[in-house]
Structure formats: C-alpha cells, structure tokens
Design a protein around this motif. Structure first.
Motif, PDB file in Angstrom:
ATOM      1  N   LEU A  72       9.941   2.018   6.508  1.00 46.55           N
ATOM      2  CA  LEU A  72      10.693   3.177   6.974  1.00 46.55           C
ATOM      3  C   LEU A  72      11.732   3.561   5.937  1.00 46.55           C
ATOM      4  CD1 LEU A  72      11.323   2.132  10.691  1.00 46.55           C
ATOM      5  CD2 LEU A  72       9.339   3.286   9.732  1.00 46.55           C
ATOM      6  N   ASN A  73      12.090   4.845   5.902  1.00 44.12           N
ATOM      7  CA  ASN A  73      13.151   5.276   5.003  1.00 44.12           C
ATOM      8  C   ASN A  73      14.507   5.144   5.692  1.00 44.12           C
ATOM      9  OD1 ASN A  73      13.332   7.428   6.780  1.00 44.12           O
ATOM     10  ND2 ASN A  73      12.326   8.883   5.411  1.00 44.12           N
ATOM     11  N   ALA A  74      15.550   5.666   5.036  1.00 47.25           N
ATOM     12  CA  ALA A  74      16.905   5.500   5.565  1.00 47.25           C
ATOM     13  C   ALA A  74      17.110   6.226   6.882  1.00 47.25           C
ATOM     14  CB  ALA A  74      17.928   6.002   4.538  1.00 47.25           C
ATOM     15  N   GLN A  75      16.263   7.230   7.172  1.00 52.44           N
ATOM     16  CA  GLN A  75      16.397   7.967   8.430  1.00 52.44           C
ATOM     17  C   GLN A  75      15.496   7.402   9.523  1.00 52.44           C
ATOM     18  OE1 GLN A  75      16.080   9.857   5.347  1.00 52.44           O
ATOM     19  NE2 GLN A  75      18.290   9.607   5.432  1.00 52.44           N
ATOM     20  N   GLY A  76      14.851   6.276   9.266  1.00 57.53           N
ATOM     21  CA  GLY A  76      13.992   5.660  10.261  1.00 57.53           C
ATOM     22  C   GLY A  76      12.608   6.269  10.332  1.00 57.53           C
ATOM     23  N   ARG A  77      12.250   7.090   9.368  1.00 57.86           N
ATOM     24  CA  ARG A  77      10.924   7.690   9.335  1.00 57.86           C
ATOM     25  C   ARG A  77      10.037   6.928   8.360  1.00 57.86           C
ATOM     26  NH1 ARG A  77      11.335  12.903  11.606  1.00 57.86           N
ATOM     27  NH2 ARG A  77      13.485  13.607  11.862  1.00 57.86           N
ATOM     28  N   ARG A  78       8.736   6.963   8.593  1.00 58.39           N
ATOM     29  CA  ARG A  78       7.812   6.272   7.709  1.00 58.39           C
ATOM     30  C   ARG A  78       7.791   6.951   6.346  1.00 58.39           C
ATOM     31  NH1 ARG A  78       2.950   5.803  12.193  1.00 58.39           N
ATOM     32  NH2 ARG A  78       4.110   4.518  13.666  1.00 58.39           N
ATOM     33  N   ASN A  79       7.769   6.130   5.310  1.00 59.16           N
ATOM     34  CA  ASN A  79       7.806   6.678   3.951  1.00 59.16           C
ATOM     35  C   ASN A  79       6.462   6.618   3.247  1.00 59.16           C
ATOM     36  OD1 ASN A  79       7.479   3.987   3.350  1.00 59.16           O
ATOM     37  ND2 ASN A  79       9.460   3.717   2.354  1.00 59.16           N
ATOM     38  N   GLY A  80       5.378   6.337   3.989  1.00 57.52           N
ATOM     39  CA  GLY A  80       4.054   6.324   3.390  1.00 57.52           C
ATOM     40  C   GLY A  80       3.690   5.015   2.724  1.00 57.52           C
TER      41      GLY A  80
ATOM     42  N   ALA B 286       0.855  -1.187   0.000  1.00 58.74           N
ATOM     43  CA  ALA B 286       0.000   0.000   0.000  1.00 58.74           C
ATOM     44  C   ALA B 286       0.892   1.238   0.000  1.00 58.74           C
ATOM     45  CB  ALA B 286      -0.917   0.003   1.214  1.00 58.74           C
ATOM     46  N   ARG B 287       0.612   2.176  -0.866  1.00 61.89           N
ATOM     47  CA  ARG B 287       1.456   3.352  -1.031  1.00 61.89           C
ATOM     48  C   ARG B 287       0.601   4.621  -0.939  1.00 61.89           C
ATOM     49  NH1 ARG B 287       4.715   3.024  -6.332  1.00 61.89           N
ATOM     50  NH2 ARG B 287       5.778   1.440  -5.095  1.00 61.89           N
ATOM     51  N   GLY B 288       1.162   5.652  -0.344  1.00 57.17           N
ATOM     52  CA  GLY B 288       0.454   6.919  -0.202  1.00 57.17           C
ATOM     53  C   GLY B 288      -0.242   7.082   1.127  1.00 57.17           C
ATOM     54  N   LEU B 289       0.178   6.292   2.123  1.00 60.13           N
ATOM     55  CA  LEU B 289      -0.454   6.348   3.438  1.00 60.13           C
ATOM     56  C   LEU B 289      -0.090   7.642   4.171  1.00 60.13           C
ATOM     57  CD1 LEU B 289       0.421   2.702   4.481  1.00 60.13           C
ATOM     58  CD2 LEU B 289      -1.862   3.511   3.896  1.00 60.13           C
ATOM     59  N   PRO B 290      -1.011   8.190   4.955  1.00 61.84           N
ATOM     60  CA  PRO B 290      -0.637   9.329   5.801  1.00 61.84           C
ATOM     61  C   PRO B 290       0.495   8.924   6.745  1.00 61.84           C
ATOM     62  CG  PRO B 290      -3.027   9.037   5.756  1.00 61.84           C
ATOM     63  CD  PRO B 290      -2.433   7.835   5.092  1.00 61.84           C
ATOM     64  N   TRP B 291       1.421   9.834   7.008  1.00 65.90           N
ATOM     65  CA  TRP B 291       2.614   9.475   7.792  1.00 65.90           C
ATOM     66  C   TRP B 291       2.261   9.062   9.208  1.00 65.90           C
ATOM     67  CZ3 TRP B 291       3.452  12.250  12.199  1.00 65.90           C
ATOM     68  CH2 TRP B 291       2.821  13.491  12.297  1.00 65.90           C
ATOM     69  N   GLN B 292       1.123   9.555   9.737  1.00 63.24           N
ATOM     70  CA  GLN B 292       0.772   9.231  11.117  1.00 63.24           C
ATOM     71  C   GLN B 292      -0.096   7.981  11.225  1.00 63.24           C
ATOM     72  OE1 GLN B 292      -0.490  11.551   9.267  1.00 63.24           O
ATOM     73  NE2 GLN B 292      -2.494  12.310   9.890  1.00 63.24           N
ATOM     74  N   SER B 293      -0.384   7.300  10.117  1.00 60.91           N
ATOM     75  CA  SER B 293      -1.266   6.128  10.152  1.00 60.91           C
ATOM     76  C   SER B 293      -0.593   4.967  10.880  1.00 60.91           C
ATOM     77  CB  SER B 293      -1.655   5.714   8.738  1.00 60.91           C
ATOM     78  OG  SER B 293      -0.516   5.409   7.969  1.00 60.91           O
ATOM     79  N   SER B 294      -1.400   4.183  11.575  1.00 62.76           N
ATOM     80  CA  SER B 294      -0.909   3.028  12.319  1.00 62.76           C
ATOM     81  C   SER B 294      -1.380   1.751  11.640  1.00 62.76           C
ATOM     82  CB  SER B 294      -1.427   3.069  13.764  1.00 62.76           C
ATOM     83  OG  SER B 294      -2.842   2.912  13.780  1.00 62.76           O
TER      84      SER B 294
END
Length: 714
Positions: A258-266, A228-236
């Motif tokens: 997660l991306n390379a910085q450990g953040r969600r990439n959607g 699934a792509r395009g998810l809001p970053w705060q979605s669980s």
C-alpha cells in the motif's frame, strides 16, 4: 514406489518458443506432448504416444524450429490443448486398467514442463487439469538419490545419467520420443539390481492458494521472496497466485503493498515454500496478467515481514475463519455502524457470522478511518457485494475491492501505529509555546531572495526543477529547493526556491516565467520568506501581489479554556507563526526583537504539507482522503496584538476587539451594508455584543497599523 503408485507415466512436453532449461520462460504455448507408461511391478513398458497440440497463435520461433524440427504445417491440423488433455486422460486410464493397475504418477526429466508450461497455460485458458498433473516425480532427483556420486541433480542431463550407468544414448531423432525413451531406460535401470530404487520423492502442485496471517516473529527465508511490480490495482491475492500457478506459495504468502494513503501501489511481495520455486518465479519476469506485463524481482524476508507481519490479536481472531473471501470497503461514513454496513450489503451478500465478520479500521484513539474488512463464506456472496462498488451509503459512495489477509494486517499496522503527523490538536488545557524556525524552513525575512514556481507538473522532481532553472541553478542556496505537498501527501504543483540574493531571484523570475516544463508552462514569482510562509498557510501570491489566507475557522475566538493561562502579547512575524506539520515535538519559546521579554500563546495552524528535498516524509492520512481533523488557530498580527492589550489601555487607540477576540477583514461587502447585515452574516459565531461596533467600524488609525500582508484570518 512413487507414493505407492503402481505405474509411472513418463511425460514430455515442448512449446512453440524456448525449450530445455528455459522452457516456459517466454509464455509460449505447448505444441507437443509425448508419454509412455511403465509398470513398476512387472517392469513392463506400454505404448508410446505422441500428440501435437494446436496453439492459439500459429507461430513457431526460429529456435523452436531448429531444436524440434517442427513446422507450422505439423500443428495446424492438431487438436487444441483441452482436447489433447482429454485424450491423454482417457488413454492413460484405459492402459493402466488393462495392466491391472489402479494408480499412476507422472515422471518428468524437469519440473519445468509441469510448473512453468502446463499449469500457467491451463490457468490462462481456464482449463481444469486432470488430477495427475498435480503430483509428479523428477527423474533427475530420483537418480541423484539412487546414485549420489553422479553429481548435482540440477546439473544432470539424460545423456550424462545414461552414460553414468553405462547405457548407450538413444539414437532416435524425433524430439519428445528421444527424451521419453531415455527416461524409460533410466527408470528400468534404477528399478533393477543392484539399485532396487523406490520412487519416493513426489513433488506436488498446490490446488489453490491458502490465505493466512504472518507473525512478525516468524522466520522468513530471504531466498524464497520476490517482489511483483505492475499489478492491476484491483488484483487480489488469488489473482497473484493464479499468475504464479504451478509454483507453491506459502500460506498467507501474498502481501499487497500500500502507498502512504492506504491505496494499493501495484506491487506485492510473494513468499514461496523454498528457493527453487522462487527461482522459477523469477523466470516469469515480464509475463502478462491480462494485458499488463508484471515485473518480478528478488526481495528479502525483512521486506515481507514489514508488509505482512503483525501481532494484532484482533486481526488474528478476524482471520481465524479459513476459506473466507475478504472484501475491503473504503470511504465509509465515520458514523457508520455494523448494522448500516450489513444493510448496505443486503441479504444477497450475507456476511459470515453477521457483525463478527466485520472489522472496522480505527486510529489508536478509536476514531474511525472509513475503512472496513468483510468476510464472505463463498465467491458468490463476494461477487454480489462487489456489484455495490461506488453505491451510496449515507451521503458517500463506497468503494469495494477484493482484499487479502496480509492487506488486513498491513492496514491495521499502518493506522494503529503512531503517525508522524499528529492528527489531533494539542490539549486546550496547557498553552503551547511559539516554535522556533525549524532547520528546513528559512528564517522570516522581508528580503525578496526567493522565487515561487507555480503550475509544476505533478510528476516533476528536484532534478526537473534544476533542469528548468538552467544556468541559474548555481545561484540556488544549499538545500534551497522546497517542494510543497497537498493534504493528501501528493505534489501540489508548487515549489519555493531560495536564491543567493534578491538580484538573482529577480533574474530567475524574469527569465524563467512561463517557461515550459514537460509540456506545461510554469509561473515564476519573486517573493520573500515572509510571503512564502503566508502562502504555505493558505495565502496566494502572484504578480498582482500577496493575498492573505482565507478564513477557515468555525468561530472567531479561541477556546475559552485558554483564558486560564493569560499570556502577555508579543509581535511576531508571519513566518514564526507557521508550524510545519513534520515537526512532532515542540521547540523552546522564541522571543523577538520587538518584545524580548515576552512570549505568545500559540495555537497551531491547520497543517499545509511542506517537504524539504532531504526530508524522508511519509503522510498518514485516511483513505479515501477526508477533511483534516486538526483545528488550528493563528496568532495575531501586530495590529491584533495591539487589540489584545487590556481593554482600558487600548480603548484610547481604537475600538478594536478585546483580548480574547480576533480581527477579521471583510472584503466585497455591498455599499449599503449595515451593522445588522454583518451581525446576521456572523450569526452563530462568538463575539462580544458590547464590542461589535468596534469590529465593523474600524478607525483610520487602526487601519493604518495593518499592512495588506499582515491581514491574517482567524
């Protein structure tokens, strides 16, 4: 019997858009429900019920009007879905009670009306469905089980099944009524002789998504995974499970990427219980989660395991408590303790089992990353914790997000694995040899056959640069485009390009300077590979010339531990002093033309990210970004190399620093500055007291040895 039920509720639904095999694929609302009860013991049939449903959007597609024969006038005065469902529940309960029965099960001609229409719409409208809608039997699968020679269950239709058993097609023209009466006839037929069929293939809809862990050795069917792509970053994971409501997701089957910085990439990988549910999930391509549409694609089991799989006993123990809400904390001070975190969350957000409900993420060497996961026993406590998003702990604001078991495993896997870029300086016990020029960094040269692009859009790629260069693209050396990243692994807006000759570089700088790329003008400077290396080490280059890198070190002298390994000095070009952070293994020592028999003790510099267009690069940095932990030292310039000779040999030349010192240039001093003022400025730094006069009062002879481009801050 249908899971020991006494009655079947034959059920049909239609939407304001697609119907039939595409029912629910366009997110249109339900506009019609039809049902009728069948007594499985007495083989009796109840009253047929037909109810129109008023959608929130009073609009029917042309296809819907053609297939159903309905118009907006038919539904404009109808009740909304929640009211119709209440009528359905009351009608079925009272009728079953009148028959003297107690249990009932839905019977449909396709799972689409339940899985793709009713459950998704109820989820979006926050409606609580009656329990009857969480289990059902599919008349096609029951018929296939009773008459296996009739064909594949997925290809069976009501008309073909009636024809197979020799029953005439229902002549009713009204949609819904025709389908329900056809299913009732088939049901009575297979219940009677000679079939005597028992309805037993009961399908269920999960009430909720169950989180859990996934082992890397666990087999995962590639036919049951989607991306699934395009998810809001705060979605669980619960939000994603709600998006796929009606379809059964495997336990722990949601893995946020997660991306390379450990953040969600959607993006997220979702694992369903079988391929049938995966295929239905693909039909939700570009359905909406809030105001965003979500793209849904096929994925593989290998991709899912790469994200969600793990073998950490620490994670397994942390997630062993079921039915817990997981919150991720990011940006914690490195000195934060479990007690600090508990105090930050406060009594209104009690953590499950106190400190046992905290999991701090650390590097393999035990250093904290600033991330932690927290368990809460209920949604209320988690909501109270989320209210502290971006509040201050110590001197840092803390970010709080909903998290998942798969994200816990993924973050632990990322930080506990060996990074591509070492975040630790080499051991001070052994000297590190000078690295030879790596294959993707051009050899040091004063020939000005390079250009620097400054001010590139952060979204610019190699193709954009080539388009920007236009006709000059043919003059670029093979593999001559070098993108520069910052310390967080993101584009810095700079790039270096190697041209075939200085003349070509000059032409590019003249023709392309301040030319526009994506609504931004880009500055173009001609430079050499030597200047390029200094810029990569932190210097600046513009049309006014080259400025050396600023001083970044906390002391003026390398660690004294290096004194145990004296090394004869050598003169090296600046390019040879630069060690790209992508180079993990040391290279053999390099000798120079100035001093072929000597090597230089090398202190690796603080890394400045640099990436070649063909390099597959992944940055391993904590999230949120913090100051790099690598402490680096630059080798001395030629003038410093002279100063690094034994003191008695260099004394006659000029009063410069002794062997273990380093040369520093100070610009912008007040004209009335004295020695005491400078010593006060450097208070707390290491220097030889008996040599400070040589540091601040350089002779003209020593000054003439140092060209502007050779000033390196140590």
């Amino acid at each position: 019997m249908a899971s020991h039920s006494d009655t079947l509720v034959v059920f049909f639904g239609a939407t304001a858009g697609e119907n039939g095999g595409k029912l629910g694929s366009d997110e249109r609302e339900i506009i019609l429900l039809v049902w009728q009860i069948v007594d499985l013991h007495e083989k009796k049939v109840g009253k047929l019920h037909k109810c129109f449903v008023k959608p929130d959007t009073l609009e029917l597609t042309d296809q819907c009007k053609e297939e159903t024969g309905l118009t907006v006038d038919d539904i404009v005065k109808a009740e909304p879905l929640d009211k119709v469902l209440q009528q359905f529940q009351q009608s079925v309960s009272s009728e079953v009670k009148c028959l003297g029965r107690t249990t009932y099960t839905l019977c449909v001609d396709s799972p689409l009306v339940i899985r793709q229409a009713l459950h998704p719409e109820a989820s979006k409208k926050n409606l609580v469905l009656p329990e009857i809608f969480f289990s059902f039997v599919d008349v096609r699968k029951e018929f296939h089980k009773c008459c296996p020679n009739a064909g594949l269950a997925q290809k069976l239709t009501l008309t073909s099944m009636l024809e197979y058993v020799g029953l005439p097609a229902v002549s009713e023209e009204s949609i819904g009524v025709r389908e329900v009466r056809s299913m009732v006839q088939l049901t009575l037929c297979i219940l009677a002789e000679p079939h005597n069929h028992k309805f037993s293939c009961v399908e269920t809809v999960n009430y909720k998504f169950d989180s859990g862990t996934c082992s890397k050795t666990e087999p995962v069917d590639s036919e049951a995974v989607i991306r699934a792509r395009g998810l809001p970053w705060q979605s669980s994971d619960q939000d994603i499970a709600r998006f796929f409501k009606g379809l059964n997701i495997a336990k722990g089957g949601v893995a946020l990427c997660l991306n390379a910085q450990g953040r969600r990439n959607g993006e997220a990988l979702v694992r369903f219980i079988n391929s049938e549910h995966r295929d239905l999930a693909l039909e939700r391509h570009k359905h909406h989660m809030g105001s965003r549409y979500i793209e849904v694609y096929k994925a593989t089991g290998e991709e899912f395991l790469k994200i969600a799989g793990g073998t950490s006993n620490e994670v397994a123990q942390f997630l062993s408590k079921e039915n817990q809400v997981i919150i991720r904390m990011r940006g914690l001070p490195f000195t934060a303790t479990p007690q600090d975190v508990l105090a930050f969350l406060g009594p209104e957000s009690p953590v499950t089992d106190g400190t046992e409900g905290l999991l701090f993420v650390k590097y393999p060497d035990g250093r904290p990353t600033g991330d932690a996961f927290v368990l809460f026993s209920c949604e209320e406590y988690a909501q109270n914790a989320l209210k502290k998003h971006k509040q201050i702990l110590g001197k840092r604001y803390i970010e709080l997000f909903r998290s998942t078991a798969a994200e816990v495993q993924q973050v632990l896997n990322r930080y506990m694995s060996t990074p591509l870029i070492s975040t630790l300086p080499p051991s001070p016990i052994m000297p590190v040899p000078v690295l030879t020029t790596p294959p993707f960094l051009p050899a040091a040269s004063s020939t000005r056959d390079c250009v620097r692009l400054r001010g590139l859009p952060y979204t610019a790629g190699i193709e954009d640069i080539l388009e920007f260069m236009g006709e000059h693209t043919v003059d670029i050396k093979p593999h001559g485009v070098h993108m520069v990243l910052n310390q967080q692994g993101r584009p810095s807006g700079d790039a270096f390009i190697q041209m075939k000759s200085p003349d070509k570089a000059f032409m590019v700088a003249q023709k392309c300077h301040k030319k526009t790329m994506k609504d931004r003008y880009v500055e173009v400077f001609q430079c050499s590979t030597e200047e390029m290396s200094i810029v990569l080490m932190g210097g600046t280059l513009n049309r006014s010339g080259l400025s050396p890198p600023p001083c970044k070190l906390p002391c003026l002298s390398p660690p004294t531990a290096y004194a145990a390994f004296p090394t004869p000095p050598a003169i090296l070009s600046e390019a040879a002093l630069y060690q790209p952070p992508l180079l993990a293994a040391p290279r053999p020592p390099q000798t120079t033309a100035h001093s072929p028999a000597h090597t230089l003790a090398y202190y690796p510099p603080q890394p400045h990210l640099y990436m070649n267009m063909n390099m597959n690069y992944t940055a391993y940095y904590p999230s949120p970004p913090v100051s790099p932990s690598t402490v680096g030292y630059f080798a001395a310039s030629p003038a410093v190399a002279v100063a690094a000779q034994p003191h008695h040999a260099a004394a006659a030349a000029s009063p410069v620093l002794p062997q273990h010192g380093a040369l520093v240039r100070m610009q912008g001093l007040p004209y009335n500055t004295g020695v005491k003022d400078i010593l006060s400025f450097f208070q707390g730094y290491q220097y030889a007291p008996d040599e400070y006069s040589g540091v601040v009062q350089m002779s003209e002879q020593a000054r003439s040895l140092i060209q502007p481009k050779e000033w390196l801050c140590l």
